[in-house]
Design a protein around this motif. Structure first.
Motif, PDB file in Angstrom:
ATOM      1  N   TYR A  10      -1.975   4.675   8.098  1.00 33.86           N
ATOM      2  CA  TYR A  10      -0.654   3.296   7.529  1.00 33.86           C
ATOM      3  C   TYR A  10      -0.411   3.245   8.710  1.00 33.86           C
ATOM      4  CZ  TYR A  10      -2.052   3.182   2.882  1.00 33.86           C
ATOM      5  OH  TYR A  10      -2.469   2.589   1.228  1.00 33.86           O
ATOM      6  N   TYR A  14      -1.587  -1.262   9.883  1.00 36.10           N
ATOM      7  CA  TYR A  14       0.144  -1.496   9.213  1.00 36.10           C
ATOM      8  C   TYR A  14       0.030  -2.920   9.554  1.00 36.10           C
ATOM      9  CZ  TYR A  14       4.422  -3.449   8.480  1.00 36.10           C
ATOM     10  OH  TYR A  14       5.329  -4.517   7.892  1.00 36.10           O
ATOM     11  N   SER A 145      -8.631  -8.655   5.018  1.00 35.49           N
ATOM     12  CA  SER A 145      -7.460  -8.974   4.294  1.00 35.49           C
ATOM     13  C   SER A 145      -6.848  -8.284   3.531  1.00 35.49           C
ATOM     14  CB  SER A 145      -8.333 -10.142   3.250  1.00 35.49           C
ATOM     15  OG  SER A 145      -8.904  -9.183   3.024  1.00 35.49           O
ATOM     16  N   SER A 146      -6.243  -8.207   2.443  1.00 38.06           N
ATOM     17  CA  SER A 146      -6.111  -7.127   1.638  1.00 38.06           C
ATOM     18  C   SER A 146      -7.621  -6.103   0.936  1.00 38.06           C
ATOM     19  CB  SER A 146      -5.418  -7.597   0.254  1.00 38.06           C
ATOM     20  OG  SER A 146      -5.043  -6.383  -0.514  1.00 38.06           O
ATOM     21  N   TYR A 147      -8.325  -7.009   0.451  1.00 45.45           N
ATOM     22  CA  TYR A 147      -9.535  -6.570   0.716  1.00 45.45           C
ATOM     23  C   TYR A 147     -10.245  -5.345   1.319  1.00 45.45           C
ATOM     24  CZ  TYR A 147     -14.569  -5.857  -0.758  1.00 45.45           C
ATOM     25  OH  TYR A 147     -15.984  -5.741  -1.213  1.00 45.45           O
ATOM     26  N   PHE A 149      -8.822  -4.382   3.427  1.00 41.05           N
ATOM     27  CA  PHE A 149      -7.426  -2.955   3.890  1.00 41.05           C
ATOM     28  C   PHE A 149      -8.470  -2.141   2.504  1.00 41.05           C
ATOM     29  CE2 PHE A 149      -4.659  -4.837   6.229  1.00 41.05           C
ATOM     30  CZ  PHE A 149      -4.974  -4.942   7.268  1.00 41.05           C
ATOM     31  N   GLU A 150      -8.786  -1.912   1.748  1.00 41.85           N
ATOM     32  CA  GLU A 150      -8.612  -1.961   0.743  1.00 41.85           C
ATOM     33  C   GLU A 150     -10.437  -0.905   0.746  1.00 41.85           C
ATOM     34  OE1 GLU A 150      -9.247  -0.798  -4.161  1.00 41.85           O
ATOM     35  OE2 GLU A 150      -8.097  -3.029  -3.358  1.00 41.85           O
ATOM     36  N   PRO A 166      -0.588  -1.521  -1.074  1.00 43.34           N
ATOM     37  CA  PRO A 166      -0.529  -2.378   0.243  1.00 43.34           C
ATOM     38  C   PRO A 166       0.908  -2.026   0.342  1.00 43.34           C
ATOM     39  CG  PRO A 166      -1.616  -2.887  -1.801  1.00 43.34           C
ATOM     40  CD  PRO A 166      -1.595  -1.490  -2.474  1.00 43.34           C
ATOM     41  N   TRP A 167       0.987  -2.646   1.561  1.00 44.66           N
ATOM     42  CA  TRP A 167       2.764  -2.402   1.969  1.00 44.66           C
ATOM     43  C   TRP A 167       3.101  -4.355   1.758  1.00 44.66           C
ATOM     44  CZ3 TRP A 167      -1.718  -1.092   4.893  1.00 44.66           C
ATOM     45  CH2 TRP A 167      -2.192  -1.891   5.762  1.00 44.66           C
ATOM     46  N   LEU A 170       2.288  -7.148   3.389  1.00 44.10           N
ATOM     47  CA  LEU A 170       0.630  -7.564   4.217  1.00 44.10           C
ATOM     48  C   LEU A 170      -0.201  -8.734   4.104  1.00 44.10           C
ATOM     49  CD1 LEU A 170      -2.111  -5.035   2.886  1.00 44.10           C
ATOM     50  CD2 LEU A 170      -2.290  -7.211   3.004  1.00 44.10           C
ATOM     51  N   ASP A 171      -0.236  -9.265   2.495  1.00 43.11           N
ATOM     52  CA  ASP A 171      -1.013 -10.146   3.055  1.00 43.11           C
ATOM     53  C   ASP A 171       0.108 -11.756   3.443  1.00 43.11           C
ATOM     54  OD1 ASP A 171      -2.764 -10.165   1.047  1.00 43.11           O
ATOM     55  OD2 ASP A 171      -1.406 -10.045  -1.202  1.00 43.11           O
ATOM     56  N   SER A 174      -1.699 -11.150   6.846  1.00 41.52           N
ATOM     57  CA  SER A 174      -3.328 -11.507   7.282  1.00 41.52           C
ATOM     58  C   SER A 174      -3.232 -13.054   7.218  1.00 41.52           C
ATOM     59  CB  SER A 174      -3.880 -11.029   5.804  1.00 41.52           C
ATOM     60  OG  SER A 174      -3.696  -9.633   5.676  1.00 41.52           O
TER      61      SER A 174
END
Length: 190
Positions: A10, A14, A145-147, A149-150, A166-167, A170-171, A174
């Motif tokens: 994190y 970030y 992307s969020s995906y 990071f996950e 997610p923070w 994030l999106d 990105s």
């Protein structure tokens, strides 16, 4: 390193475009082979910049050196494609780009994809040129992307069962960084 500490992830991944005092670079890598026309994960882990015991070595060069020592143990068939994916906390350092390109030229069966959390010195010419060199060498370049990071948390972070959180920006970050990367890759500078 097999996995990143939860808090390290994190802190270092970030995706704020210009974070303060985040100089370390981490590469979460996955090496996949193809067998019977389907991908098979072979190896995965984490590299970080080395500072000790002797001289500094960037995470990109750590991976390249490591790959050359393990490539025979991968047991790839002749001509078999090997797909390497990097999730990086920063886009590659410009002085490492030529080594990555040279590596890809000497390992024609390796395909490299780089998903960066942030762009390193994105306004400086040599870093922008380095990204274009990677693209010209066939590297797939994208912003995480969020995906992504996950996926990174699930596969490379010691999360102890905790789901990716997610923070808030994030999106937004990105999207901003993706637009910046697209602009860099499409613009030819002298």
């Amino acid at each position: 390193m097999r996995r990143l500490y939860h808090d390290y992830f994190y802190l270092h991944f970030y995706n704020r475009p210009t974070p303060k005092k985040r100089y370390g670079c981490y590469i979460c890598y996955q090496v996949e082979g193809t067998r019977n026309h389907s991908r098979m994960p072979l190896l995965r882990g984490v590299f970080e910049n080395e500072f000790y015991p002797s001289e500094r070595r960037h995470a990109e060069l750590c991976f390249l050196s490591w790959f050359d020592t393990v490539k025979t143990s991968l047991k790839l068939s002749p001509g078999e494609k090997c797909r390497v994916t990097w999730y990086t906390s920063w886009s590659p350092f410009f002085k490492c780009v030529d080594k990555v390109v040279e590596f890809l030229r000497s390992h024609r069966n390796v395909e490299l994809s780089i998903f960066a959390a942030r762009l390193y010195h994105s306004k400086r010419w040599e870093y922008r040129q380095g990204l274009r060199k990677l693209l010209d060498a066939g590297v797939q370049l994208a912003i995480m992307s969020s995906y992504d990071f996950e996926d990174c948390v699930n596969n490379f972070v010691s999360h102890k069962g905790r789901a990716f959180c997610p923070w808030d920006d994030l999106d937004e970050n990105s999207k901003y960084l993706s637009n910046m990367l697209e602009d860099i890759l499409q613009t030819q500078e002298e």
